[in-house]
Design an enzyme around this catalytic site. Structure first.
Site, PDB file in Angstrom:
ATOM      1  N   ARG A   1      29.740  75.896  36.481  1.00 35.86           N
ATOM      2  CA  ARG A   1      29.943  75.227  35.202  1.00 35.86           C
ATOM      3  C   ARG A   1      29.009  75.246  33.910  1.00 35.86           C
ATOM      4  O   ARG A   1      29.392  75.560  33.250  1.00 35.86           O
ATOM      5  CB  ARG A   1      30.167  73.624  35.580  1.00 35.86           C
ATOM      6  CG  ARG A   1      31.156  73.288  36.406  1.00 35.86           C
ATOM      7  CD  ARG A   1      31.385  71.654  36.360  1.00 35.86           C
ATOM      8  NE  ARG A   1      32.830  71.556  36.695  1.00 35.86           N
ATOM      9  CZ  ARG A   1      33.575  70.955  35.777  1.00 35.86           C
ATOM     10  NH1 ARG A   1      33.426  70.472  34.785  1.00 35.86           N
ATOM     11  NH2 ARG A   1      34.992  70.969  35.885  1.00 35.86           N
TER      12      ARG A   1
ATOM     13  N   ASP B   1      27.089  75.250  43.283  1.00 34.80           N
ATOM     14  CA  ASP B   1      26.382  75.694  42.049  1.00 34.80           C
ATOM     15  C   ASP B   1      24.974  75.830  42.032  1.00 34.80           C
ATOM     16  O   ASP B   1      24.408  76.494  41.262  1.00 34.80           O
ATOM     17  CB  ASP B   1      26.905  74.663  40.895  1.00 34.80           C
ATOM     18  CG  ASP B   1      28.333  74.895  40.583  1.00 34.80           C
ATOM     19  OD1 ASP B   1      29.009  75.749  41.477  1.00 34.80           O
ATOM     20  OD2 ASP B   1      28.659  74.033  39.885  1.00 34.80           O
TER      21      ASP B   1
ATOM     22  N   ARG C   1      34.269  78.005  47.888  1.00 33.41           N
ATOM     23  CA  ARG C   1      33.859  76.555  48.602  1.00 33.41           C
ATOM     24  C   ARG C   1      34.665  76.536  49.916  1.00 33.41           C
ATOM     25  O   ARG C   1      34.086  75.517  50.911  1.00 33.41           O
ATOM     26  CB  ARG C   1      34.581  75.600  47.782  1.00 33.41           C
ATOM     27  CG  ARG C   1      33.439  75.275  46.590  1.00 33.41           C
ATOM     28  CD  ARG C   1      33.613  74.158  45.840  1.00 33.41           C
ATOM     29  NE  ARG C   1      34.842  73.025  46.136  1.00 33.41           N
ATOM     30  CZ  ARG C   1      35.532  72.533  45.371  1.00 33.41           C
ATOM     31  NH1 ARG C   1      34.970  72.648  43.884  1.00 33.41           N
ATOM     32  NH2 ARG C   1      36.298  71.630  45.512  1.00 33.41           N
TER      33      ARG C   1
ATOM     34  N   GLY D   1      26.678  65.773  44.536  1.00 33.17           N
ATOM     35  CA  GLY D   1      25.894  66.578  43.441  1.00 33.17           C
ATOM     36  C   GLY D   1      25.410  65.460  42.551  1.00 33.17           C
ATOM     37  O   GLY D   1      25.213  64.375  42.933  1.00 33.17           O
TER      38      GLY D   1
END
Ligand code: F6P
Length: 363
Positions: free
Chosen positions: A186, A142, A290, A117
């Site tokens: 997040r 995400d 996940r 990421g």
């Protein structure tokens, strides 16, 4: 023979193994490349002796259907924020990318594909600046990387969250309850908003739109007054009230990240404090999102990311990240890829469309 090193960094994500297999299979079509994997992100390179495995047909066969990563991963030991404990036991974070770059060179790797990421792509960028031939592959459930329309793992997470949401609706309806389901996210509310639309939620709370608790109370009361005796809420872990902060706790030793999770319980209390009398139940989905096997879509996306990233290596298209944009696979400079997050924009069609479906965001 030329040597390629693959690393998977950050949180695990459905589709990582499909990328690894995609790289391996495409590389095998060339006769002059060997593919290796570093264990636990770049820890395998730092280790003495190095923990690096040679990828083979046996090691990669059929792995595209498996979740997680055969190379293992970590979100500690980030070379840009490497934890060092001083003589007083205090942990300091220092930049050790130069040491990592030197080790990669010593080990004779001609190129590196770093799958990860935002944090991992910052590492790719730093390695590139230290003279390593790097290609990045975006990974995150995400979906918060702006340089790509979609990251693999996201679809799987949304499917798991939607299936879970459907199961909670049953209890909401039967008990006339308010059910709050907390999903990951997040900084970006992509999983939450997709799940809210797919599941038919009444309220969706995301980090990008701080919520007013009184507006939520109004919506809940109006549903009960209209005789629809239940309410379903999806909340992203990074969501916060207008006057308030996110719910977080200190990360583990060796990690410079805070840990999120638990906002569903805070929301539940806030609703009670604001006068809601109906029964409320909270579910925090956590890492279930996940886990397990990637959806067919994610397997396709991840496998093609694997092929694309290796073809970037072949072309010498380094310092770039593979990206899925407007239905094609392209390469974008790592610098642009890590510049900004892919936030859910307040005035985007997805938010307006969700509101059109009657979903309240509390803004
Ligand atoms: O970045 C992906 C993510 O799933 C976040 O949504 C979440 O806050 C975080 O990972 C959790 O990470 P960990 O596995 O370290 O608890």
């Amino acid at each position: 023979m030329k040597k390629l090193l693959i690393a998977t960094g950050g949180g695990d994500c459905p589709g990582l193994n499909a990328v690894i297999r995609g790289i391996y299979k495409r590389a095998k079509k060339e006769k002059d490349w060997e593919v290796y994997g570093s264990k636990e992100a770049f820890n395998g390179v730092y280790s003495d002796p190095p923990e690096i495995i040679k990828l083979t047909k046996n090691k990669t066969a059929g792995i595209h259907v498996k979740g997680g990563t055969i190379l293992k991963t970590t979100n500690k030991a980030d070379p840009l924020h490497f934890p060092i404990t001083d003589e007083n036991g205090n942990v300091k974070f220092v930049d050790r990318t130069n040491i990592l770059a030197d080790r990669i060179k010593e080990l004779g790797f001609d190129a590196v594909i770093n799958i990860g990421g935002d944090g991992s792509q910052k590492i790719s960028q730093a390695l590139y600046k230290h003279g390593i031939n790097v290609v990045g592959v975006p990974k995150t459930i995400d979906n918060d990387l702006s340089a790509t329309d979609m990251t693999f793992g996201f679809q799987t997470a949304v499917q798991i969250a939607s299936d879970s949401f459907d199961k909670l609706v049953t209890t909401a309806e039967s008990h006339n309850r308010i059910m709050i389901m907390e999903v990951m996210g997040r900084d970006a509310g992509w999983i939450a908003i997709h799940t809210a639309i797919a599941g038919g939620a009444d309220i969706c709370l995301i980090p990008e739109i701080p919520f007013d608790i009184h507006k939520l109370v109004k919506k809940i009361q109006s549903r009960y007054e209209k005789g629809r005796g239940f309410v379903n809420i999806v909340i992203a872990e990074g969501a916060k009230p207008k006057e308030g902060t996110i719910v977080s706790r200190k990360g583990e030793e060796g990690s410079h990240h805070v840990r999120l999770g638990g906002v569903a319980f805070q929301l539940s209390q806030q609703l009670k404090d604001a006068g809601i009398k109906e029964e409320i139940r909270e579910t925090v989905l956590g890492h279930v999102q996940r886990g397990g096997t990637p959806t067919a879509f994610d397997r396709v996306l991840a496998s093609l990311f694997g092929v694309k990233s290796f073809e970037m290596v072949l072309k010498g298209d380094f310092g770039k990240m593979a990206s899925f944009k407007n239905n094609s696979f392209i390469s974008v400079p790592l610098e642009d890829a890590t510049k900004e997050y892919n936030y859910v924009k307040k005035d985007s069609f997805i938010v307006k469309g969700a509101k059109g479906l009657g979903i309240t965001f509390g803004d």
